[in-house]
Design a protein around this motif. Structure first.
Motif, PDB file in Angstrom:
ATOM      1  N   GLU A   1      -4.247  -8.248  11.851  1.00 26.49           N
ATOM      2  CA  GLU A   1      -2.642  -8.106  11.782  1.00 26.49           C
ATOM      3  C   GLU A   1      -2.441  -7.043  10.920  1.00 26.49           C
ATOM      4  O   GLU A   1      -1.523  -6.483  11.030  1.00 26.49           O
ATOM      5  N   LYS A   2      -3.184  -6.834   9.773  1.00 31.02           N
ATOM      6  CA  LYS A   2      -2.970  -5.663   8.894  1.00 31.02           C
ATOM      7  C   LYS A   2      -2.976  -4.356   9.512  1.00 31.02           C
ATOM      8  O   LYS A   2      -2.255  -3.515   9.171  1.00 31.02           O
ATOM      9  N   MET A   3      -4.257  -4.331  10.026  1.00 33.11           N
ATOM     10  CA  MET A   3      -4.315  -2.977  10.905  1.00 33.11           C
ATOM     11  C   MET A   3      -3.267  -2.785  11.878  1.00 33.11           C
ATOM     12  O   MET A   3      -2.638  -1.748  11.997  1.00 33.11           O
ATOM     13  N   ALA A   4      -2.778  -3.717  12.544  1.00 34.38           N
ATOM     14  CA  ALA A   4      -1.687  -3.447  13.525  1.00 34.38           C
ATOM     15  C   ALA A   4      -0.584  -3.254  12.990  1.00 34.38           C
ATOM     16  O   ALA A   4       0.175  -2.314  13.280  1.00 34.38           O
ATOM     17  N   ALA A   5      -0.042  -3.660  11.792  1.00 32.64           N
ATOM     18  CA  ALA A   5       1.012  -3.127  10.989  1.00 32.64           C
ATOM     19  C   ALA A   5       1.091  -1.992  10.592  1.00 32.64           C
ATOM     20  O   ALA A   5       1.921  -1.106  10.395  1.00 32.64           O
ATOM     21  N   ALA A   6      -0.191  -1.385  10.468  1.00 27.20           N
ATOM     22  CA  ALA A   6      -0.262  -0.011   9.943  1.00 27.20           C
ATOM     23  C   ALA A   6      -0.393   0.952  10.953  1.00 27.20           C
ATOM     24  O   ALA A   6      -0.067   2.318  10.489  1.00 27.20           O
ATOM     25  N   GLY A   7      -0.387   0.847  12.284  1.00 26.76           N
ATOM     26  CA  GLY A   7      -0.370   1.755  13.165  1.00 26.76           C
ATOM     27  C   GLY A   7      -0.398   1.362  14.670  1.00 26.76           C
ATOM     28  O   GLY A   7      -0.084   0.144  14.954  1.00 26.76           O
ATOM     29  N   ASP A   8      -0.642   2.199  15.661  1.00 29.44           N
ATOM     30  CA  ASP A   8      -0.578   1.921  17.089  1.00 29.44           C
ATOM     31  C   ASP A   8      -1.683   1.252  17.699  1.00 29.44           C
ATOM     32  O   ASP A   8      -2.678   1.883  17.550  1.00 29.44           O
ATOM     33  N   THR A   9      -1.672   0.024  17.807  1.00 32.91           N
ATOM     34  CA  THR A   9      -2.551  -0.702  18.223  1.00 32.91           C
ATOM     35  C   THR A   9      -3.252  -0.415  19.640  1.00 32.91           C
ATOM     36  O   THR A   9      -4.350  -0.352  19.924  1.00 32.91           O
ATOM     37  N   GLU A  10      -2.486   0.374  20.603  1.00 38.15           N
ATOM     38  CA  GLU A  10      -2.900   0.433  21.744  1.00 38.15           C
ATOM     39  C   GLU A  10      -3.974   1.766  21.467  1.00 38.15           C
ATOM     40  O   GLU A  10      -4.844   1.866  22.364  1.00 38.15           O
ATOM     41  N   THR A  11      -3.546   2.722  20.860  1.00 38.86           N
ATOM     42  CA  THR A  11      -4.338   3.880  20.636  1.00 38.86           C
ATOM     43  C   THR A  11      -5.698   3.309  20.046  1.00 38.86           C
ATOM     44  O   THR A  11      -6.621   4.049  20.168  1.00 38.86           O
ATOM     45  N   TRP A  12      -5.546   2.547  19.188  1.00 39.79           N
ATOM     46  CA  TRP A  12      -6.740   1.941  18.561  1.00 39.79           C
ATOM     47  C   TRP A  12      -7.614   1.513  19.631  1.00 39.79           C
ATOM     48  O   TRP A  12      -8.962   1.703  19.685  1.00 39.79           O
ATOM     49  N   ARG A  13      -7.164   0.390  20.285  1.00 38.29           N
ATOM     50  CA  ARG A  13      -8.141   0.171  21.512  1.00 38.29           C
ATOM     51  C   ARG A  13      -8.720   1.025  22.483  1.00 38.29           C
ATOM     52  O   ARG A  13      -9.781   0.990  22.957  1.00 38.29           O
TER      53      ARG A  13
END
Length: 82
Positions: free
Chosen positions: A59-71
């Motif tokens: 959740e904290k990672m998702a709040a910090a940036g673009d989750t689709e790019t991460w994936r």
């Protein structure tokens, strides 16, 4: 931020090998560099397991940036290693 020339899975495998071999972690060798160089390929399955775990941000990672790019980035690292 600079990019690494070494693939992520290999870097993870090297950390795992180093933690097993080096006296800086769980090992006993005070100068394990050459042993890590030889042993890291034996840790690629573990590195892949780590990458598979990393596919979904918390959740904290998702709040910090673009989750689709991460994936996408983690999926590329998995494909490179397979």
């Amino acid at each position: 931020m600079p990019e690494s020339a070494t693939p992520l899975a290999q870097r993870i495998a090297r950390v795992l090998a180093g933690s097993q071999l080096s006296s800086n972690a769980e090992g006993s060798d005070p100068s394990a560099g050459s042993k890590v160089d030889a042993a890291w390929p034996e840790h690629m399955n573990q590195a892949l397991a780590v990458l598979h775990t990393m596919r979904e941000p918390d959740e904290k990672m998702a709040a910090a940036g673009d989750t689709e790019t991460w994936r996408k980035m983690v999926k590329v690292a998995i494909r490179q290693a397979e």
